[in-house]
Design a protein around this motif. Structure first.
Motif, PDB file in Angstrom:
ATOM      1  N   ASP A  80       0.773  -1.173   0.087  1.00 17.52           N
ATOM      2  CA  ASP A  80      -0.091  -0.044   0.068  1.00 17.52           C
ATOM      3  C   ASP A  80       0.844   1.308   0.086  1.00 17.52           C
ATOM      4  O   ASP A  80       0.564   2.231  -0.506  1.00 17.52           O
ATOM      5  CB  ASP A  80      -0.891  -0.006   1.213  1.00 17.52           C
ATOM      6  N   MET A  81       2.081   1.137   0.326  1.00 18.13           N
ATOM      7  CA  MET A  81       3.066   2.329   0.704  1.00 18.13           C
ATOM      8  C   MET A  81       3.362   2.849  -0.912  1.00 18.13           C
ATOM      9  O   MET A  81       3.380   4.043  -1.067  1.00 18.13           O
ATOM     10  CB  MET A  81       4.326   2.048   1.078  1.00 18.13           C
ATOM     11  N   ALA A  82       3.370   1.745  -2.025  1.00 19.05           N
ATOM     12  CA  ALA A  82       3.611   2.185  -3.227  1.00 19.05           C
ATOM     13  C   ALA A  82       2.445   3.091  -3.789  1.00 19.05           C
ATOM     14  O   ALA A  82       2.520   4.001  -4.622  1.00 19.05           O
ATOM     15  CB  ALA A  82       3.949   0.946  -4.071  1.00 19.05           C
ATOM     16  N   THR A  83       1.208   2.377  -3.571  1.00 17.19           N
ATOM     17  CA  THR A  83      -0.046   3.137  -3.970  1.00 17.19           C
ATOM     18  C   THR A  83      -0.206   4.416  -3.423  1.00 17.19           C
ATOM     19  O   THR A  83      -0.798   5.563  -4.101  1.00 17.19           O
ATOM     20  CB  THR A  83      -1.154   2.151  -3.509  1.00 17.19           C
ATOM     21  N   VAL A  84       0.319   4.667  -2.103  1.00 18.13           N
ATOM     22  CA  VAL A  84       0.049   6.040  -1.649  1.00 18.13           C
ATOM     23  C   VAL A  84       0.914   6.928  -2.213  1.00 18.13           C
ATOM     24  O   VAL A  84       0.745   7.961  -2.362  1.00 18.13           O
ATOM     25  CB  VAL A  84       0.427   6.008  -0.023  1.00 18.13           C
ATOM     26  N   PHE A  85       2.169   6.195  -2.686  1.00 19.54           N
ATOM     27  CA  PHE A  85       3.168   7.076  -3.185  1.00 19.54           C
ATOM     28  C   PHE A  85       2.667   7.694  -4.604  1.00 19.54           C
ATOM     29  O   PHE A  85       2.820   9.032  -4.895  1.00 19.54           O
ATOM     30  CB  PHE A  85       4.688   6.471  -3.389  1.00 19.54           C
ATOM     31  N   PHE A  86       1.927   6.712  -5.539  1.00 20.59           N
ATOM     32  CA  PHE A  86       1.806   7.265  -6.422  1.00 20.59           C
ATOM     33  C   PHE A  86       0.453   8.270  -6.524  1.00 20.59           C
ATOM     34  O   PHE A  86       0.437   9.429  -7.347  1.00 20.59           O
ATOM     35  CB  PHE A  86       0.961   6.028  -7.335  1.00 20.59           C
ATOM     36  N   TYR A  87      -0.527   8.254  -5.670  1.00 20.24           N
ATOM     37  CA  TYR A  87      -1.535   9.076  -5.403  1.00 20.24           C
ATOM     38  C   TYR A  87      -1.242  10.464  -4.712  1.00 20.24           C
ATOM     39  O   TYR A  87      -1.785  11.302  -4.878  1.00 20.24           O
ATOM     40  CB  TYR A  87      -2.590   8.424  -4.657  1.00 20.24           C
ATOM     41  N   LEU A  88       0.076  10.242  -3.896  1.00 25.21           N
ATOM     42  CA  LEU A  88       0.622  11.477  -3.476  1.00 25.21           C
ATOM     43  C   LEU A  88       1.170  12.297  -4.783  1.00 25.21           C
ATOM     44  O   LEU A  88       0.956  13.585  -4.784  1.00 25.21           O
ATOM     45  CB  LEU A  88       1.986  10.939  -2.941  1.00 25.21           C
ATOM     46  N   LEU A  89       1.689  11.581  -5.733  1.00 20.71           N
ATOM     47  CA  LEU A  89       2.042  12.487  -6.873  1.00 20.71           C
ATOM     48  C   LEU A  89       1.032  13.222  -7.699  1.00 20.71           C
ATOM     49  O   LEU A  89       0.895  14.267  -7.957  1.00 20.71           O
ATOM     50  CB  LEU A  89       2.849  11.547  -7.821  1.00 20.71           C
ATOM     51  N   ILE A  90      -0.429  12.455  -7.617  1.00 24.29           N
ATOM     52  CA  ILE A  90      -1.532  12.822  -8.215  1.00 24.29           C
ATOM     53  C   ILE A  90      -2.085  13.878  -7.408  1.00 24.29           C
ATOM     54  O   ILE A  90      -2.614  14.827  -7.981  1.00 24.29           O
ATOM     55  CB  ILE A  90      -2.643  11.691  -8.304  1.00 24.29           C
ATOM     56  N   ALA A  91      -1.794  14.035  -5.990  1.00 25.91           N
ATOM     57  CA  ALA A  91      -2.421  15.143  -5.127  1.00 25.91           C
ATOM     58  C   ALA A  91      -1.677  16.312  -5.532  1.00 25.91           C
ATOM     59  O   ALA A  91      -2.127  17.616  -5.426  1.00 25.91           O
ATOM     60  CB  ALA A  91      -2.368  14.618  -3.852  1.00 25.91           C
ATOM     61  N   ILE A  92      -0.285  16.434  -5.783  1.00 26.40           N
ATOM     62  CA  ILE A  92       0.625  17.284  -5.933  1.00 26.40           C
ATOM     63  C   ILE A  92       0.162  17.833  -7.413  1.00 26.40           C
ATOM     64  O   ILE A  92       0.187  19.195  -7.586  1.00 26.40           O
ATOM     65  CB  ILE A  92       2.240  16.973  -5.990  1.00 26.40           C
ATOM     66  N   ILE A  93      -0.270  17.144  -8.262  1.00 27.54           N
ATOM     67  CA  ILE A  93      -0.572  17.783  -9.837  1.00 27.54           C
ATOM     68  C   ILE A  93      -1.825  18.341  -9.369  1.00 27.54           C
ATOM     69  O   ILE A  93      -1.925  19.477 -10.178  1.00 27.54           O
ATOM     70  CB  ILE A  93      -0.642  16.720 -10.626  1.00 27.54           C
ATOM     71  N   LEU A  94      -2.633  17.802  -8.871  1.00 24.54           N
ATOM     72  CA  LEU A  94      -3.950  18.512  -8.716  1.00 24.54           C
ATOM     73  C   LEU A  94      -3.985  19.733  -7.970  1.00 24.54           C
ATOM     74  O   LEU A  94      -4.857  20.763  -8.159  1.00 24.54           O
ATOM     75  CB  LEU A  94      -4.914  17.492  -8.082  1.00 24.54           C
ATOM     76  N   HIS A  95      -3.129  19.492  -6.905  1.00 27.45           N
ATOM     77  CA  HIS A  95      -3.043  21.110  -6.065  1.00 27.45           C
ATOM     78  C   HIS A  95      -2.330  22.089  -6.843  1.00 27.45           C
ATOM     79  O   HIS A  95      -2.927  23.223  -6.566  1.00 27.45           O
ATOM     80  CB  HIS A  95      -1.861  20.665  -4.956  1.00 27.45           C
ATOM     81  N   ALA A  96      -1.507  21.826  -7.913  1.00 27.13           N
ATOM     82  CA  ALA A  96      -0.836  22.906  -8.652  1.00 27.13           C
ATOM     83  C   ALA A  96      -2.036  23.403  -9.673  1.00 27.13           C
ATOM     84  O   ALA A  96      -2.177  24.750 -10.217  1.00 27.13           O
ATOM     85  CB  ALA A  96       0.328  22.487  -9.699  1.00 27.13           C
ATOM     86  N   LEU A  97      -2.812  22.523 -10.282  1.00 29.29           N
ATOM     87  CA  LEU A  97      -3.919  22.707 -11.175  1.00 29.29           C
ATOM     88  C   LEU A  97      -4.852  23.629 -10.546  1.00 29.29           C
ATOM     89  O   LEU A  97      -5.307  24.746 -11.034  1.00 29.29           O
ATOM     90  CB  LEU A  97      -4.610  21.571 -11.776  1.00 29.29           C
ATOM     91  N   ILE A  98      -5.357  23.415  -9.283  1.00 28.39           N
ATOM     92  CA  ILE A  98      -6.324  24.336  -8.702  1.00 28.39           C
ATOM     93  C   ILE A  98      -5.582  25.570  -8.337  1.00 28.39           C
ATOM     94  O   ILE A  98      -6.216  26.781  -8.611  1.00 28.39           O
ATOM     95  CB  ILE A  98      -6.636  23.448  -7.171  1.00 28.39           C
ATOM     96  N   GLN A  99      -4.276  25.638  -7.972  1.00 26.33           N
ATOM     97  CA  GLN A  99      -3.766  26.837  -7.557  1.00 26.33           C
ATOM     98  C   GLN A  99      -3.572  27.575  -8.629  1.00 26.33           C
ATOM     99  O   GLN A  99      -3.953  28.982  -8.789  1.00 26.33           O
ATOM    100  CB  GLN A  99      -2.323  26.401  -7.125  1.00 26.33           C
ATOM    101  N   GLU A 100      -3.106  27.171  -9.949  1.00 27.59           N
ATOM    102  CA  GLU A 100      -2.817  28.039 -11.055  1.00 27.59           C
ATOM    103  C   GLU A 100      -4.143  28.424 -11.886  1.00 27.59           C
ATOM    104  O   GLU A 100      -4.248  29.673 -12.286  1.00 27.59           O
ATOM    105  CB  GLU A 100      -1.883  27.103 -12.042  1.00 27.59           C
ATOM    106  N   TYR A 101      -5.157  27.684 -11.904  1.00 26.98           N
ATOM    107  CA  TYR A 101      -6.161  28.048 -12.673  1.00 26.98           C
ATOM    108  C   TYR A 101      -7.382  28.610 -11.951  1.00 26.98           C
ATOM    109  O   TYR A 101      -8.449  28.772 -12.783  1.00 26.98           O
ATOM    110  CB  TYR A 101      -6.658  26.944 -13.671  1.00 26.98           C
ATOM    111  N   ILE A 102      -7.442  28.253 -10.897  1.00 31.64           N
ATOM    112  CA  ILE A 102      -8.676  28.741 -10.033  1.00 31.64           C
ATOM    113  C   ILE A 102      -8.312  29.949  -8.865  1.00 31.64           C
ATOM    114  O   ILE A 102      -8.697  31.103  -8.891  1.00 31.64           O
ATOM    115  CB  ILE A 102      -9.371  27.736  -9.137  1.00 31.64           C
TER     116      ILE A 102
END
Length: 353
Positions: A80-102
């Protein structure tokens, strides 16, 4: 910030370069993991990062005439640590999208100060996460019928089997709060704000991971949903306050629900650890079976929850007292400013005579 176009690019691999392009760099890492699905050699490793692991299929007997229906459950494990790491990357990307475009576009219209700008970004990100998590958590509670049977919190413990939605919910929760740690660097959070944010980030990681590992995911979900509702109301009220300082009614409702949620959390926790789990038949400690139903673990969990609620109430009371002092100070200054003008001068009194 990621996804931004800069006229002058900073030196490669410098701090400013990493901060400006962190979302692009993280996106490349996520794409490498996804590309691993295309090749047979790497597919088994890529799946470990993307999909939920430890699937267990059981058969449910419905009627004697019908065939048993297979149903999939999930356990937790080291993968599960590998799965958490991947979705941690997705969270960083979504964070940047919300910050930049909203959030950045709204900030340009409001012309906020640096202090309010930082708090606005924090509340905007958290309000988005809390609203999504609250809706998702409510849907899980409704589908699992947790609200109709309170004894479901402790009956059949240890709850080693989780539905897909429950496990994926916890994976995303843990990944999000772990992603908040590097975001303190990526978002250039002010030094005076870092300790405050570190406190609640670490508390979220500690409690959510603890509920996940100790097979208390039912209790954790029941406690998280109302807590997220209160936090959503607070950050939404702060966003409205930054847009118009006269809009403060949301804070009154938040203060009321905050106290109610703290009492609800304590009540449910005492009921679960003090009465429910202590009276179940399956008592004992076994890592292989996932059973942690012993007095030491129960008291440790209950103490951690009670201390956290006490700390939150202490911060809440200090916040309310500070707000009350500021309002009384403003009212006192207004009275001082009005009183000299209202008194007639000696010359005016002589003229009237």
């Amino acid at each position: 910030m990621g996804f931004r176009k800069k006229s002058k690019s900073p030196p490669v691999l410098s701090h400013e370069f990493v901060i400006q392009n962190h979302a692009d760099m993280v996106s490349c890492v996520a794409m490498i993991v996804l590309l691993g699905l295309m090749f047979e050699v790497t597919a088994k490793y890529a799946i470990m990062f993307i999909t939920v692991q430890y699937n267990v299929t059981q058969t449910l007997d419905t009627d004697a005439e019908d065939k048993p229906e297979p149903f999939s459950y999930y356990k937790y494990g080291p993968k599960d640590m590998a799965t958490v790491f991947f979705y941690l990357l997705i969270a960083i990307i979504l964070h940047a999208l919300i910050q930049e475009y909203i959030l950045d576009k709204i900030n340009r219209r409001l012309h906020l100060s640096k202090t309010k700008h930082s708090k606005f970004n924090e509340s905007g990100q958290l309000a988005t996460f809390y609203s999504f998590s609250f809706i998702w958590g409510c849907s899980i509670l409704t589908s699992e019928e947790f609200e109709t049977n309170p004894t479901f919190l402790w009956e059949g413990y240890p709850h080693i089997h989780m539905a897909f939605q429950v496990k994926f919910f916890y994976i995303c929760q843990i990944a999000y709060w772990f992603h908040a740690l590097p975001e303190l660097y990526f978002q250039k959070v002010r030094k005076e704000d870092i300790p405050r944010q570190l406190y609640y980030i670490c508390l979220y990681i500690f409690h959510i991971t603890g509920a996940y590992v100790l097979n208390l995911h039912r209790l954790g979900l029941v406690l998280l949903v109302p807590h997220y509702l209160v936090e959503l109301l607070f950050h939404a009220s702060r966003l409205f306050y930054f847009s118009d300082e006269n809009k403060q009614k949301g804070f009154t409702l938040w203060a009321l629900l905050f106290v109610i949620t703290r009492l609800l959390t304590l009540t449910v926790s005492v009921l679960t650890f003090g009465f429910g789990l202590s009276r179940t038949d399956n008592q004992g400690f076994s890592l292989a079976e996932g059973n942690f139903n012993v007095l030491t673990v129960r008291m440790t969990c209950l103490s951690a929850i009670c201390l956290t609620q006490a700390w939150m109430m202490w911060k809440f009371i200090n916040f309310q007292l500070k707000k009350w002092r500021e309002q009384s100070q403003i009212q006192a200054n207004k009275k001082k400013a009005v009183s000299p003008k209202s008194r007639p001068s000696k010359k005016d009194s002589r003229v009237t005579r």
